[in-house]
Design an enzyme around this catalytic site. Structure first.
Site: not given
Ligand code: PMP
Length: 424
Positions: A136, A213, A216, A239, A379
């Site tokens: 991202h 990261d 997700q 999220k 993104c």
């Protein structure tokens, strides 16, 4: 008095979609008269259960006050709830100490905190930060900014045509100059699950730090920072059933202790004179100013909800629904799916194109049938460049999505395909 959040941590619930859907009032709404909502934009943000909404309301109704150092009852209660949320989140990701959980606004701020507080202090010109081509933008741009400011070098693990990473090249580019591997656990654009167990040791063998990261991954699968053996983990509350405006940076305590603060101001100091200031201990050092108290507490309630379902069950459900979606969409005339075709290699994200139809048109036509998907570059412009497309259409799933909703997506796509005369 010890206050705990009003949601019910600890009780394990069966993974019953009908019951889960009842907890999400928004899923009952219509987007136009007679057109029910099919919400398939979960990689962008998830919906919120009544338990989280109630926790926010309860905080503002019964406990609202500023935290830390307050002597009055409400301030003590608000502090206990805020710090209680930190403890829950630490347990959720397997952190050994709640002080390692720093509240930020989102994943983007968490990564920028590491770029400012750690990399700016410890990296020199020529030092290398390795990311991947499927990141991202929030895990690319901060490193490029630091490159321009400090002369660090940013290297990319390339993507293979199937949307997985080229591990051969990873082995070549992660070397003695690598000081940080900053990599996503799962691509938001393609759903690719990155084989962290294979990549992390490459960085560790070079003495580099590893930032994951988890925007997700943390919402969709069990993540344990100790088992992963990483140094930083960044993720966003919104999220994972939590409110917007609250995120987390987890980091190892000695590392956080060694870092410079990102912002200066109230709550992050030990002492201030007219000449100079000293810093408070972690985590306060990184939480300057009045923090997002209510939303941190709301995120604690979201973590209770997910823990009660069990993250292995969440993942099992998403594999099932993704596998179904991959098969169902492959049958729609003109649809091409991007990314790995094995549901075990991807999270609940299916990015696709409909031959000859711009993804934005696909998205708009689907919306007329209540099907909410995302279209665009997500993104992740380098991924679009590698696929040689300007944009994709993306359906993404979560705990409340059903195979019937995948069918609704497929029939809406079939109608779109017929409308544009695809394949005729
Ligand atoms: N990384 C990944 C993999 C993401 O999917 C996202 C959100 N789409 C982000 C980072 C940024 O998250 P936020 O906008 O909440 O900072």
């Amino acid at each position: 008095m010890t206050l705990t959040a009003h949601s019910q941590p600890g009780a394990r619930l069966p993974f019953d979609i009908t019951r889960i859907r009842r907890d999400f009032p928004i899923l009952k709404r219509e987007v136009a008269p007679g057109v029910g909502l099919v919400y398939l934009d979960n990689a962008a943000t998830s919906q919120k259960p009544v338990q989280v909404i109630a926790e926010l309301t309860r905080f503002y109704r019964d406990h609202n006050a500023n935290i830390h150092r307050g002597v009055h009852t409400l301030s003590v209660e608000a502090t206990e709830l805020y710090e209680g949320a930190r403890v829950k989140i630490a347990a959720f990701i397997g952190a050994s100490d709640a002080r390692e959980v720093i509240f930020t606004r989102n994943t983007t701020e968490s990564i920028n905190l590491v770029a400012h507080g750690w990399a700016r202090k410890f990296l020199q010109a020529g030092d290398e930060v390795v990311v991947s081509e499927i990141e991202h933008h929030s895990n690319i741009v901060p490193w490029q900014m630091l490159r321009d400011e400090r002369g660090i070098v940013v290297k990319y693990i390339p993507m293979l045509p199937d949307g997985t990473l080229d591990l051969e090249v990873a082995r070549q580019i992660i070397g003695p100059k690598t000081k940080l591997l900053s990599i996503t656990a799962m691509s938001n654009a393609l759903g690719t699950i990155v084989p962290l167990q294979e990549i992390i040791p490459l960085a560790k063998a070079q003495g580099a730090l590893v930032l994951i990261d988890g925007a997700q991954s943390v919402p969709h699968m069990a993540v344990d920072v100790q088992a992963l053996g990483v140094d930083f983990l960044a993720f966003s509350g919104h999220k994972m059933l939590g409110p917007t405006g609250i995120g987390v940076l987890w980091g190892r305590l000695p590392l956080l202790d060694s870092m410079d603060p990102f912002m200066g101001g109230g709550d992050m100091i030990l002492s201030v004179t007219m000449e100079h200031s000293t810093w408070a201990d972690v985590p306060a050092k990184f939480e300057a100013g009045t923090p997002n108290i209510a939303d941190a507490i709301g995120l604690g309630a979201a973590v209770d909800y997910l823990s009660a379902l069990g993250m292995d069950e969440v993942r099992r459900h998403e594999i099932e629904i993704t596998d179904y979606a991959l098969r169902r969409l492959a049958d729609v005339p003109g649809v091409s799916i991007f990314g790995p075709m094995d549901a075990l290699q991807r999270g609940g994200v299916v990015s696709f194109e409909l031959e000859g139809v711009h993804p934005h048109d696909v998205g708009q036509l689907l919306d007329t049938r209540g099907v909410a998907i995302r279209t665009g570059h997500h993104c992740a412009q380098p991924v679009m460049a590698a696929l040689d497309v300007p944009a994709t259409a993306r359906a993404s799933f979560y705990i409340y999505n059903t195979t019937a909703e995948v069918d609704a997506l497929a029939s809406a796509l079939e109608a779109t395909s017929a409308f544009f005369g695809v394949g005729s």
